[in-house]
Design a protein around this motif. Structure first.
Motif, mmCIF file in Angstrom:
data_model
loop_
_atom_site.group_PDB
_atom_site.id
_atom_site.type_symbol
_atom_site.label_atom_id
_atom_site.label_comp_id
_atom_site.label_asym_id
_atom_site.label_seq_id
_atom_site.Cartn_x
_atom_site.Cartn_y
_atom_site.Cartn_z
ATOM 1 N N MET A 152 0.820 -1.208 0.000
ATOM 2 C CA MET A 152 0.000 0.000 0.000
ATOM 3 C C MET A 152 0.858 1.264 0.000
ATOM 4 N N LEU A 153 1.998 1.215 0.676
ATOM 5 C CA LEU A 153 2.894 2.371 0.725
ATOM 6 C C LEU A 153 3.800 2.456 -0.496
ATOM 7 N N GLN A 154 3.684 1.507 -1.432
ATOM 8 C CA GLN A 154 4.530 1.462 -2.621
ATOM 9 C C GLN A 154 6.012 1.450 -2.248
ATOM 10 N N ALA A 155 6.340 0.716 -1.191
ATOM 11 C CA ALA A 155 7.718 0.659 -0.718
ATOM 12 C C ALA A 155 8.515 -0.348 -1.538
ATOM 13 N N THR A 156 9.759 0.002 -1.816
ATOM 14 C CA THR A 156 10.660 -0.903 -2.516
ATOM 15 C C THR A 156 11.354 -1.801 -1.506
ATOM 16 N N LEU A 157 11.240 -3.089 -1.713
ATOM 17 C CA LEU A 157 11.806 -4.047 -0.765
ATOM 18 C C LEU A 157 13.284 -4.228 -1.067
ATOM 19 N N THR A 158 14.121 -3.779 -0.152
ATOM 20 C CA THR A 158 15.564 -3.887 -0.288
ATOM 21 C C THR A 158 16.101 -4.910 0.716
ATOM 22 N N LEU A 159 17.414 -5.110 0.688
ATOM 23 C CA LEU A 159 18.021 -6.051 1.632
ATOM 24 C C LEU A 159 17.803 -5.638 3.082
ATOM 25 N N PRO A 160 17.951 -4.355 3.446
ATOM 26 C CA PRO A 160 17.617 -3.971 4.825
ATOM 27 C C PRO A 160 16.162 -4.245 5.174
ATOM 28 N N GLY A 161 15.253 -4.067 4.209
ATOM 29 C CA GLY A 161 13.849 -4.370 4.460
ATOM 30 C C GLY A 161 13.618 -5.848 4.698
ATOM 31 N N ILE A 162 14.298 -6.687 3.920
ATOM 32 C CA ILE A 162 14.179 -8.137 4.130
ATOM 33 C C ILE A 162 14.731 -8.523 5.494
ATOM 34 N N ALA A 163 15.840 -7.882 5.884
ATOM 35 C CA ALA A 163 16.399 -8.147 7.214
ATOM 36 C C ALA A 163 15.415 -7.746 8.310
ATOM 37 N N PHE A 181 14.658 5.844 12.265
ATOM 38 C CA PHE A 181 14.047 6.537 11.133
ATOM 39 C C PHE A 181 14.362 8.031 11.153
ATOM 40 N N MET A 182 14.373 8.635 12.330
ATOM 41 C CA MET A 182 14.594 10.072 12.433
ATOM 42 C C MET A 182 16.052 10.453 12.162
ATOM 43 N N PHE A 183 16.983 9.666 12.660
ATOM 44 C CA PHE A 183 18.390 10.051 12.581
ATOM 45 C C PHE A 183 19.177 9.257 11.543
ATOM 46 N N GLY A 184 18.579 8.216 10.984
ATOM 47 C CA GLY A 184 19.271 7.439 9.975
ATOM 48 C C GLY A 184 19.042 7.989 8.583
ATOM 49 N N SER A 185 19.624 7.345 7.610
ATOM 50 C CA SER A 185 19.472 7.762 6.221
ATOM 51 C C SER A 185 19.635 6.550 5.327
ATOM 52 N N GLY A 186 19.008 6.600 4.158
ATOM 53 C CA GLY A 186 19.162 5.539 3.173
ATOM 54 C C GLY A 186 18.650 4.200 3.659
ATOM 55 N N PRO A 187 19.494 3.171 3.603
ATOM 56 C CA PRO A 187 19.069 1.826 4.006
ATOM 57 C C PRO A 187 18.621 1.743 5.462
ATOM 58 N N VAL A 188 19.216 2.575 6.328
ATOM 59 C CA VAL A 188 18.838 2.546 7.741
ATOM 60 C C VAL A 188 17.378 2.964 7.906
ATOM 61 N N ARG A 189 16.952 3.992 7.183
ATOM 62 C CA ARG A 189 15.554 4.433 7.265
ATOM 63 C C ARG A 189 14.613 3.383 6.688
ATOM 64 N N GLY A 190 15.030 2.724 5.606
ATOM 65 C CA GLY A 190 14.208 1.642 5.071
ATOM 66 C C GLY A 190 14.031 0.515 6.058
ATOM 67 N N PHE A 191 15.104 0.159 6.744
ATOM 68 C CA PHE A 191 15.020 -0.866 7.789
ATOM 69 C C PHE A 191 14.080 -0.421 8.897
ATOM 70 N N ALA A 192 14.180 0.859 9.298
ATOM 71 C CA ALA A 192 13.355 1.362 10.397
ATOM 72 C C ALA A 192 11.873 1.346 10.041
ATOM 73 N N VAL A 193 11.539 1.694 8.799
ATOM 74 C CA VAL A 193 10.127 1.705 8.378
ATOM 75 C C VAL A 193 9.527 0.305 8.465
ATOM 76 N N VAL A 194 10.213 -0.673 7.891
ATOM 77 C CA VAL A 194 9.702 -2.052 7.927
ATOM 78 C C VAL A 194 9.659 -2.559 9.364
ATOM 79 N N HIS A 195 10.654 -2.180 10.143
ATOM 80 C CA HIS A 195 10.720 -2.625 11.533
ATOM 81 C C HIS A 195 9.535 -2.086 12.345
ATOM 82 N N CYS A 196 9.242 -0.801 12.200
ATOM 83 C CA CYS A 196 8.125 -0.195 12.948
ATOM 84 C C CYS A 196 6.782 -0.773 12.509
#
Length: 216
Positions: free
Chosen positions: A85-96, A156-171
């Protein structure tokens, strides 16, 4: 050098027509197949982790383990649906993050199952043990997930790039795991055991069937 000659040299430089010696020492080609292999390995590791969790839960908690696995499956589907629904791209951090979510989500079901077993050991009737198990485990589940959610928001607030992608999926995984562990699993338990008024035992152990203790 005259003005005309300087202009001609400038044109040659812009066109790249001046021959320059080049010696190729090493050449590498990075294609999309490398990224596809990494994503495939990420999915495979997630499925292996899910299978291992499912086998352990079913062996250790019997029918309640099966219910926990069904709730975990619903959690995974809800998480993938939200990402779609969020049209998020699933990357390696997201899979993790998905793999981490599966490992964390089952903790809630373990807390609930152990609470129910504790109530049964204390002589509570099966129906009352189910109700008390979910109600008393909810506070612990909420506390543990809120602290983890705070960490995910900070990433999510202080990270960037892959870190933010990981944080979104994690939350998102934390929210779906809380819903599936409490609401979906409770609904399945009520569907299986709710209609049994004279329920004498619960299949919630590896080899033990905790029976109702006779009233003193």
């Amino acid at each position: 050098m005259t003005t005309t000659e300087a202009r001609d040299v400038a044109l040659l430089l812009r066109a790249g027509a001046l021959a320059a010696p080049m010696e190729i020492v090493e050449e590498r080609t990075v294609g999309p197949s490398l990224g596809a292999d990494n994503i495939k390995r990420g999915f495979d590791s997630t499925m292996i982790g899910f299978t291992a969790i499912a086998i352990f839960m079913i062996l250790y908690y019997n029918v309640f383990g099966v219910i926990s696995v069904l709730a975990l499956s619903a959690n995974l589907m809800l998480l993938v649906a939200l990402l779609s629904m969020l049209q998020a791209t699933l990357t390696l951090p997201g899979i993790a993050a998905i793999a981490l979510t599966l490992g964390m989500a089952i903790d809630s079901n373990v807390l609930i199952n152990e609470r129910i077993r504790e109530e049964l050991r204390n002589g509570t009737t099966p129906q009352a043990a189910i109700s008390a198990g979910y109600e008393r485990a909810w506070a612990t589940i909420l506390d543990s997930n809120i602290t983890t959610l705070i960490a995910g928001i900070a990433l999510f607030m202080f990270g960037s790039g892959p870190v933010r992608g990981f944080a979104v999926v994690h939350c998102l995984g934390i929210l779906t795991s809380m819903f599936s562990a409490v609401v979906i699993s409770r609904g399945i338990v009520n569907l299986v055991f709710g209609a049994r008024r004279k329920l004498e035992n619960l299949p919630i152990g590896n080899t033990d069937w905790y029976r109702r203790q006779p009233a003193a």
